[in-house]
Design a protein around this motif. Structure first.
Motif, short mmCIF file in Angstrom:
data_model
loop_
_atom_site.label_atom_id
_atom_site.label_comp_id
_atom_site.label_asym_id
_atom_site.label_seq_id
_atom_site.Cartn_x
_atom_site.Cartn_y
_atom_site.Cartn_z
N UNK A 82 0.82 -1.20 0.00
CA UNK A 82 0.00 0.00 0.00
C UNK A 82 0.86 1.26 0.00
N UNK A 83 0.31 2.34 -0.52
CA UNK A 83 0.96 3.64 -0.49
C UNK A 83 -0.09 4.72 -0.60
N UNK A 84 0.33 5.95 -0.36
CA UNK A 84 -0.58 7.08 -0.52
C UNK A 84 -1.12 7.65 0.77
N UNK A 85 -0.84 6.99 1.88
CA UNK A 85 -1.30 7.51 3.15
C UNK A 85 -0.61 8.83 3.48
N UNK A 86 -1.32 9.69 4.22
CA UNK A 86 -0.78 11.01 4.55
C UNK A 86 -1.62 11.63 5.66
N UNK A 87 -1.18 12.79 6.10
CA UNK A 87 -1.95 13.59 7.04
C UNK A 87 -2.70 14.65 6.25
N UNK A 88 -4.01 14.71 6.46
CA UNK A 88 -4.83 15.69 5.74
C UNK A 88 -5.79 16.35 6.72
N UNK A 89 -6.36 17.45 6.27
CA UNK A 89 -7.33 18.16 7.10
C UNK A 89 -8.74 17.60 6.85
N UNK A 90 -9.60 17.85 7.81
CA UNK A 90 -11.00 17.45 7.67
C UNK A 90 -11.57 18.00 6.36
N UNK A 91 -12.28 17.14 5.65
CA UNK A 91 -12.87 17.53 4.38
C UNK A 91 -11.97 17.29 3.18
N UNK A 92 -10.74 16.90 3.45
CA UNK A 92 -9.80 16.67 2.37
C UNK A 92 -10.00 15.33 1.68
N UNK A 93 -9.13 15.08 0.70
CA UNK A 93 -9.21 13.85 -0.09
C UNK A 93 -7.84 13.20 -0.17
N UNK A 94 -7.87 11.90 -0.37
CA UNK A 94 -6.65 11.11 -0.57
C UNK A 94 -6.97 9.95 -1.49
N UNK A 95 -5.96 9.51 -2.21
CA UNK A 95 -6.10 8.27 -2.97
C UNK A 95 -5.02 7.30 -2.53
N UNK A 96 -5.47 6.17 -2.03
CA UNK A 96 -4.55 5.11 -1.65
C UNK A 96 -4.36 4.15 -2.82
N UNK A 97 -3.16 3.59 -2.90
CA UNK A 97 -2.86 2.60 -3.92
C UNK A 97 -2.40 1.32 -3.26
N UNK A 98 -2.64 0.22 -3.93
CA UNK A 98 -2.19 -1.08 -3.47
C UNK A 98 -1.62 -1.80 -4.70
#
Length: 125
Positions: free
Chosen positions: A6-22
């Motif tokens: 897995x990759x793509x994890x991060x620290x984000x603010x409320x309401x934000x977006x992220x895309x994780x990959x596997x």
């Protein structure tokens, strides 16, 4: 045997977006049922979303309409698009794979054969 990273994890603010990959290696994911799970500190690992080899999905109620699972067979990679993130989404996120087709009742359970090591997602206000 398939290996998952897995990759793509991060620290984000409320309401934000992220895309994780596997990213998978060792075998093609075409025939696998896939899933994303998460585990917050002090809590049990829980199923987030499952995807069978035919493209049918099962989402946990807590992420429905905010998270989207997808798979790119050409890249042998599973994705989790996360939007409208909340503090309660903070957790280690894991992807999982099963060579056996999983019905909807099992897609959010520990019925998977292979697991990645996880990527951390932290949502702060």
């Amino acid at each position: 045997q398939v290996e998952l990273v897995e990759s793509g994890g991060a620290s984000v603010e409320v309401g934000g977006s992220l895309r994780l990959s596997c990213a998978a290696s060792g075998d093609s994911l075409v025939r696998y049922s896939m899933g994303w799970f998460r585990q917050a500190p002090g809590k049990e690992r829980e199923g987030v979303v499952g995807l069978d080899s035919r493209g049918f999905t099962t989402y946990a109620d807590s992420v429905k309409d905010r998270f989207t699972i997808s798979k790119d067979n050409a890249k042998n990679t599973l994705y989790l698009q996360m939007t409208s993130l909340k503090p309660e989404d903070t957790a280690m996120y894991y992807c999982a794979a099963s060579m056996t087709w999983l019905p909807p009742s099992q897609r959010l359970t520990y019925a998977y054969n292979y697991w990645g090591r996880g990527t951390q997602v932290t949502v702060s206000s």
